[in-house]
Design an enzyme around this catalytic site. Structure first.
Site, short mmCIF file in Angstrom:
data_model
loop_
_atom_site.label_atom_id
_atom_site.label_comp_id
_atom_site.label_asym_id
_atom_site.label_seq_id
_atom_site.Cartn_x
_atom_site.Cartn_y
_atom_site.Cartn_z
N ASN A 208 49.42 -9.00 5.98
CA ASN A 208 50.80 -8.56 5.85
C ASN A 208 51.64 -9.68 5.23
O ASN A 208 51.27 -10.86 5.29
CB ASN A 208 51.38 -8.22 7.23
CG ASN A 208 50.82 -6.92 7.78
OD1 ASN A 208 50.45 -6.04 7.02
ND2 ASN A 208 50.74 -6.82 9.10
N ASP A 276 46.79 -4.09 10.61
CA ASP A 276 46.38 -2.93 11.42
C ASP A 276 44.88 -2.66 11.35
O ASP A 276 44.32 -2.07 12.28
CB ASP A 276 47.14 -1.68 10.96
CG ASP A 276 48.62 -1.77 11.28
OD1 ASP A 276 48.96 -2.18 12.40
OD2 ASP A 276 49.44 -1.43 10.41
N LYS A 286 30.90 -13.49 -2.33
CA LYS A 286 31.97 -12.91 -3.12
C LYS A 286 31.47 -11.65 -3.82
O LYS A 286 30.42 -11.65 -4.47
CB LYS A 286 32.47 -13.92 -4.16
CG LYS A 286 33.58 -13.38 -5.03
CD LYS A 286 34.04 -14.39 -6.06
CE LYS A 286 35.10 -13.79 -6.97
NZ LYS A 286 35.53 -14.74 -8.02
N PRO A 303 42.56 -4.53 17.24
CA PRO A 303 43.09 -4.35 18.60
C PRO A 303 44.61 -4.38 18.59
O PRO A 303 45.23 -5.11 17.80
CB PRO A 303 42.50 -5.55 19.36
CG PRO A 303 42.15 -6.55 18.32
CD PRO A 303 41.75 -5.76 17.11
N ASP A 304 45.21 -3.59 19.46
CA ASP A 304 46.67 -3.56 19.61
C ASP A 304 47.04 -4.61 20.66
O ASP A 304 47.02 -4.33 21.86
CB ASP A 304 47.12 -2.16 20.03
CG ASP A 304 48.62 -1.98 19.95
OD1 ASP A 304 49.34 -2.98 20.19
OD2 ASP A 304 49.08 -0.86 19.69
N PHE A 323 57.83 -6.95 18.25
CA PHE A 323 58.60 -6.83 17.01
C PHE A 323 58.14 -5.58 16.28
O PHE A 323 56.98 -5.19 16.35
CB PHE A 323 58.39 -8.06 16.11
CG PHE A 323 59.33 -9.19 16.40
CD1 PHE A 323 60.34 -9.51 15.52
CD2 PHE A 323 59.19 -9.93 17.56
CE1 PHE A 323 61.22 -10.56 15.79
CE2 PHE A 323 60.05 -10.98 17.84
CZ PHE A 323 61.07 -11.30 16.94
N LYS A 337 58.28 3.19 19.41
CA LYS A 337 57.22 2.19 19.54
C LYS A 337 57.32 1.46 20.88
O LYS A 337 56.30 1.19 21.52
CB LYS A 337 57.32 1.18 18.39
CG LYS A 337 56.25 0.09 18.44
CD LYS A 337 56.34 -0.83 17.22
CE LYS A 337 55.28 -1.93 17.29
NZ LYS A 337 55.30 -2.81 16.10
#
Length: 397
Positions: A208, A276, A286, A303-304, A323, A337
């Site tokens: 991210n 995620d 590679k 995993p959350d 967050f 959420k």
């Protein structure tokens, strides 16, 4: 609190001197006694009468004032308080301190004191970035001088960048920590930060867009309130703050393991931008382009971490803060959420490209709790961190 503590406050010259008036008020609210020293340049921005009225004390100004010297000599004045604070600390004052100069009352007190000294620098961004100022700052840190700020922000001259004086509450927090009086002293707080990198092969990964700036600022703010901070960070652009226990990780699964190893904690703040998904069979070599066309990648959910900690039956932190980085329906999605994850608080922000927030110096958040939504104004990330840390300290009691 600062009950019974005495602060010698030196007010330098600069537009930020107006903040010194609020700093005096904040210190006295917490039970500290404040003895003000006003430089000649500082008197161009705030009056001795204003400082004296707020401090309830005589304002000292002149090294060669015979009356003041008779009442309390400058050597005694430099050592009668528990701490010396310089706010604002101009480039000139920093230069005098670094060079050991003593040509006025303020610089003489700083050279003669045997107490800890904390400075809150304030100056134009180019002055702060000048090699001479940088050298002086390094010298002062090596001499044991404590710093509060400076932060990034808009300046009176119209420029933007580092050099803005820390806010009064940030300075108060730094004073409390230095004197062992932080409201989070004895508390253990876990903070996650930065992105995670999920490898595709040894040179490519999924991630991210996160610099780690907000998580780093939060860890520093909690540290400044006296907390023992475990800082679990992915490969962030912004370096980890000093004075915290840094646990570097790369992937989401490594981050979860580090979080579990950090137990127990009084509070946990999950500011990391965790990917995620991860590639189920990352290549050990590679992946080459070739006649076989595009590679086929299999994905699995990571995993959350926020939900795993929030929904624990045993060993759950008293306060869990998550967050939510959203690009639409920010508050609506964040409210859902928070309920879904089971955390106590959730800070939501709009990271759509036009905001400049993801990877930027500022943030605008909405604090979502069981009691509703609190909208915070857009401010620099250090200010967001200080505000959040203060609320955490209040919640933990």
């Amino acid at each position: 609190m600062l009950n019974g503590k005495s602060i010698l406050l030196i007010v330098g010259g600069g537009i930020a001197a107006f903040k010194a008036l609020d700093l005096v008020r904040r210190l006295r609210e917490r039970g500290a006694a404040v003895t003000p020293v006003l430089t000649g340049a500082g008197a161009e921005f705030v009056t001795p009468l204003s400082l004296s009225a707020l401090a309830g004390q005589q304002v000292y100004r002149d090294l060669f004032d015979l009356t003041a010297e008779a009442e309390m000599g400058h050597i005694e004045l430099s050592r009668a308080s528990d701490m010396v604070v310089v706010a604002p600390a101009t480039a000139d004052l920093m230069g005098k301190m670094a060079g050991g100069l003593a040509d006025d009352l303020a610089s003489t007190l700083l050279l003669a004191t045997d107490k800890r000294v904390l400075i809150a620098p304030a100056m134009n961004v180019r002055m702060w970035d000048h090699p001479a100022t940088r050298r002086n700052a390094e010298r002062l840190r090596a001499d044991g001088i404590l710093f509060a700020g400076p932060t990034d922000g808009n300046m009176a001259c119209g420029e933007y960048g580092p050099g803005r004086m820390a806010e009064p509450l940030e300075i108060v927090s730094a004073i409390e920590t230095a004197l062992g009086q932080g409201p989070l002293t004895g508390r253990h707080v876990l903070v996650t930060s930065g992105p995670t990198h999920e490898p595709i092969d040894p040179v490519r990964y999924i991630a991210n867009r996160s610099s780690g700036a907000q998580g780093t600022a939060i860890a520093a703010a909690l540290r400044d309130l006296g907390a023992q901070v475990t800082f679990v960070t992915g490969p962030a652009v912004v370096p980890a703050p000093a004075g915290v226990d840094v646990v570097p990780v790369e992937t989401a699964r490594q981050m979860l393991a580090a979080v579990e190893a950090a137990d127990p904690a009084d509070a946990a703040i999950f500011a990391a931008a965790v990917a995620d998904w991860h590639v189920t069979e990352a290549s050990h070599q590679k992946i080459k382009k070739g006649a076989n066309g595009l590679p086929e990648l299999g994905f699995a959910e990571n995993p959350d971490i926020l939900a795993a900690v929030s929904q624990r039956d045993r060993g759950r932190p008293s306060l869990v803060v998550g967050f939510a980085a959203e690009t639409e329906k920010v508050v609506e999605h964040a409210t859902a959420k928070r309920a879904r994850k089971g955390c106590d608080w959730l800070l939501a922000n709009d990271v759509s490209p036009g905001t400049g927030i993801m990877g930027g110096a500022e943030n605008k958040v909405h604090l979502v709790t069981a009691d509703g939504v609190e909208d915070w104004p857009r401010m620099d990330k250090n200010a967001v961190a200080a505000r959040l840390a203060a609320k955490i300290a209040e919640a933990l009691g």
